[in-house]
Scaffold this motif. Structure first.
Motif: not given
Length: 188
Positions: A164-188
């Motif tokens: 599960l460790k690899t799946e959790i790491e993949e999920y966290e990387e995916k979340q991090l990528l989604e957070d960095t690719n989301t425009p600042a206007d969409a976050k607020s």
């Protein structure tokens, strides 16, 4: 003097082998652990008092995982069922079973909040001689084999959870990528 040289040679050999095994990354089996992100977990089962449930809880305690009550924000192991089947491997001349194979299987689901759930199966197979002349010993041996298979299955479940460790790491990387690719206007 000869004894001293022999002892020195043995000690040198042991040190050499130890350093070679350490250098190649060799670890003894049993070094699998549940992901560090999981510090507490709940265990639910089709039978809360079954041997497999007790063995799993014991394995979790050995891995320093706190056992807590089920909650939506706590990872959960749900044991959905276990089965024991056997089949005849060989026969005596009088067509009685000579050797049998026992298959133990436990099915379970691991649910991690914000990650999802995954179904697993732990399977153990053992064979034993079925001597019809010693019925009492045969049933005692069968019970010991089943208990041993449950213990090994609980250990296998911990090794499977280590994946599960690899799946959790993949999920966290995916979340991090989604957070960095989301425009600042969409976050607020």
């Amino acid at each position: 003097m000869f004894r001293f040289k022999q002892k020195l040679t043995q000690a040198s050999f042991i040190i050499l082998i130890s350093s070679l095994l350490t250098a190649c990354g060799f670890q003894l089996r049993g070094e699998y652990s549940v992901p560090e992100d999981i510090t507490a977990i709940s265990v639910t089962s089709f039978d809360q008092y079954s041997k497999i449930t007790r063995l799993i809880k014991e394995q979790l305690r050995l891995n320093q995982i706190d056992l807590v009550s089920p909650s939506k924000d706590v990872p959960n192991i749900h044991i959905t069922g276990e089965s024991i089947t056997d089949r005849t491997l060989s026969l005596y001349q009088n067509t009685r079973a000579a050797e049998k194979e026992v298959v133990y299987e436990v099915n379970y689901r691991v649910t991690v909040p914000n990650l999802g759930s995954k179904d697993f199966t732990a399977t153990m197979t053992r064979s034993y001689l079925d001597n019809p002349l010693s019925a009492l010993a045969k049933s005692a041996e069968r019970k010991l084999i089943e208990d041993e298979m449950r213990e090994f299955s609980a250990q296998q479940m911990m090794r499977q959870m280590a994946r599960l460790k690899t799946e959790i790491e993949e999920y966290e990387e995916k979340q991090l990528l989604e957070d960095t690719n989301t425009p600042a206007d969409a976050k607020s």
